[in-house]
Design an enzyme around this catalytic site. Structure first.
Site, PDB file in Angstrom:
ATOM      1  CD  GLU A 290      -3.174  -0.856   2.372  1.00 18.86           C
ATOM      2  OE1 GLU A 290      -2.642  -0.259   2.953  1.00 18.86           O
ATOM      3  OE2 GLU A 290      -4.247  -1.549   1.865  1.00 18.86           O
TER       4      GLU A 290
ATOM      5  CD  GLU B  33      -3.666  -6.214   2.088  1.00 24.91           C
ATOM      6  OE1 GLU B  33      -4.645  -5.583   3.151  1.00 24.91           O
ATOM      7  OE2 GLU B  33      -2.713  -5.645   2.456  1.00 24.91           O
TER       8      GLU B  33
HETATM    9  C1  BGP Z   1      -3.994  -3.181   5.160  1.00 25.11           C
HETATM   10  C2  BGP Z   1      -3.197  -3.200   4.996  1.00 25.11           C
HETATM   11  C3  BGP Z   1      -3.315  -4.370   5.955  1.00 25.11           C
HETATM   12  C4  BGP Z   1      -4.420  -4.915   6.632  1.00 25.11           C
HETATM   13  C5  BGP Z   1      -5.912  -4.520   6.614  1.00 25.11           C
HETATM   14  C6  BGP Z   1      -7.226  -4.705   7.367  1.00 25.11           C
HETATM   15  O1  BGP Z   1      -4.981  -1.639   4.829  1.00 25.11           O
HETATM   16  O2  BGP Z   1      -2.147  -3.826   4.414  1.00 25.11           O
HETATM   17  O3  BGP Z   1      -1.850  -4.360   6.871  1.00 25.11           O
HETATM   18  O4  BGP Z   1      -4.032  -4.667   8.282  1.00 25.11           O
HETATM   19  O5  BGP Z   1      -5.624  -3.640   6.039  1.00 25.11           O
HETATM   20  O6  BGP Z   1      -7.227  -3.085   7.471  1.00 25.11           O
HETATM   21  P1  BGP Z   1      -7.400  -3.582   9.577  1.00 25.11           P
HETATM   22  O7  BGP Z   1      -6.541  -4.638   9.723  1.00 25.11           O
HETATM   23  O8  BGP Z   1      -6.750  -1.979  10.206  1.00 25.11           O
HETATM   24  O9  BGP Z   1      -7.819  -3.581   9.575  1.00 25.11           O
END
Ligand code: BGP
Length: 479
Positions: free
Chosen positions: A175, A376
């Site tokens: 990201e 993701e």
């Molecule tokens: C993205 C990240 C991840 C992951 C995901 C979910 O932004 O790359 O590492 O964590 O989001 O977000 P969160 O864990 O804040 O719910």
């Protein structure tokens, strides 16, 4: 649903949220080891010293470090053909600038990759997923310093050489575009010097953010070029957090503001990494935001020579952009936007929009025409374990199925989509909030926000739903 024959199905994780064992076998402290737990509306705090009476959720993660064999076997049982994971830089170079790599850290990933291969699972490895050795944060304030370029190159050269026969698919920065915003920059660039939690006065300026990104672009391009020169079997990808923005009204002023937001959030970084040059709109953006980049001789040539082979994205939600009156904001972790009255939201306020995924994939493919992967996508939700141990999570199944359908439509539209890795196939520590109760997994982990739990793994209903989707290559969702 007709996904391509060798479509990769799998799940995605990050070392700091999964592994635990933060101070085991020579690993050095990573920046995330200084993040406390938080919650919805309660940001995580950063402490300079590790305080004995404070809980740091990443220290133990979900103990993948000691349980990877069981976890990878469960992934294989679901039918995974790809597992996205990251390498913790501080397991390889505990301080970041050590004279030699840490053999025990290198050996751990050897075992993990071998285990994946034994199950027929292709690893997809992120080189930097929101972390770096804490020592480099103290010395250099993370990516603010140009010194990081050489240190990152050395780390990447080390793991490329070591794992050249075990890993083919690599992503440089997770990201990376989150570095364009203040909140995201804390995670993406580790510029946390002086940041001491919500009350902190430290402000990361646009100048710092864009300069740090420039260093990352150069670093990314140099390692992509290195990979292409030395390891022709490697496929190198970028990774963007794709937040699709819609204009809140059809007022052309809103449409223009939306276009500009898309340029900043979604295209600025990927234009650099895919096309090998800063986009045409960058100069005006820098000027209007008081940004003067320090670009050294050779930087732009490096960027031009290190373009990626495939484009990857995270996709969780969409947002709106409006200029009329008070425009209600949505929740998110690194990025926020306006509310959309046509969409529902998760318990953490993220707007659910599967159709937006189809739109996003079409937009991205039209722009770059290289293979895409959704690396993701997922739903953070509360889960309950029934007395008999079952975990019924129809909400997660609905989210999964609707997004797989949207990808199937994009494939039918003609998009060259080659893989999908669900975020957090096993429950892990949330990046944004540090919580465990914000669960993404198809596999439940008995671990709670107060640090208690046995770490026992349990299959949720969604485990079987994903297994069916993979077994039929999506066809079970036909009709
Ligand atoms: C993205 C990240 C991840 C992951 C995901 C979910 O932004 O790359 O590492 O964590 O989001 O977000 P969160 O864990 O804040 O719910």
């Amino acid at each position: 649903m007709r996904f391509p024959k060798n479509f990769f199905w799998g799940g995605a994780t990050a070392a700091n949220q999964l592994e635990g064992a933060w101070n085991v076998d020579g690993r050095g402290p990573s920046v995330d080891d200084h993040f406390t737990g938080g919650g919805y509306g309660k940001p995580r705090e950063i402490t300079i010293d590790i305080k004995p009476d404070v809980l740091y959720p990443n220290h133990d993660g979900v103990d993948f470090y000691h349980r990877y064999e069981e976890d990878i076997a469960l992934f294989a049982e679901m039918g995974f053909t790809m597992f996205r994971m990251s390498i913790a830089w501080s397991r390889i170079f505990p301080q970041g600038d050590d004279a030699a790599p840490n053999e025990a850290g290198l050996a751990f990933y050897d075992r993990v990759f071998e285990c994946c291969r034994a199950h027929g699972i292709e690893p997809l490895v992120t080189l930097s997923h929101y972390e770096m050795p804490y020592h480099l944060v103290e010395l250099y304030n993370g990516w603010e310093s140009r010194e990081l370029i050489g240190l990152f190159e050395r780390y990447c050269a080390t793991v490329f050489e070591r794992y050249q026969d075990k890993v083919r698919y690599w992503l440089t920065f997770n990201e990376i575009n989150c570095g364009t915003s203040r909140m995201g920059a804390l995670f993406e660039t580790s510029m946390i010097r002086g940041y001491e939690g919500p009350g902190s006065k430290v402000v990361v300026t646009p100048q710092q953010c864009y300069q740090a990104l420039h260093h990352q672009f150069v670093a990314s391009a140099r390692v992509v070029r290195l990979a292409h020169e030395r390891y022709p079997q490697f496929k190198m990808g970028n990774m963007d957090c794709f937040i699709l923005s819609y204009a809140a009204t059809c007022d052309p002023v809103d449409v223009l503001a939306t276009q500009q937001e898309m340029n900043r959030m979604n295209w600025y970084c990927s234009d650099v990494q895919v096309r090998g040059r800063y986009p045409f709109y960058a100069k005006r953006y820098w000027a209007e935001h008081g940004i003067e980049l320090d670009v050294r001789p050779g930087d732009l040539e490096d960027i031009a020579a290190g373009t990626v082979d495939f484009y990857t994205l995270s996709y969780y939600m969409s947002a709106t952009v409006g200029t009329h009156g008070d425009h209600e904001q949505t929740a998110g972790n690194m990025s926020f936007g306006g509310k959309n009255p046509y969409l529902e939201s998760t318990d953490w306020g993220w707007q659910i929009d599967p159709t937006g995924l189809r739109i996003a994939l079409n937009e991205i493919y039209a722009r770059y025409e290289i293979p895409l992967m959704v690396v993701e996508n997922g739903l953070g939700a509360f889960d309950e374990v029934e007395e008999d141990g079952a975990i019924h999570d129809p909400y997660r199944i609905a989210y999964l199925e609707s997004h797989v359908r949207a990808m199937g439509e994009a494939v039918a539209d003609g998009v060259d989509l080659i893989g999908y890795t669900w975020w957090g196939p096993i429950d892990l520590v949330s990046a944004g909030t540090g919580e465990m109760r914000k669960r993404y997994g198809f596999i439940h982990v008995d671990k709670y926000d107060d640090g208690t739990g046995t770490y026992e793994r349990r299959r949720k209903d969604s485990f079987y739903a994903y297994q069916r989707i993979i077994a039929t290559n999506g066809a079970c969702l036909d009709g």
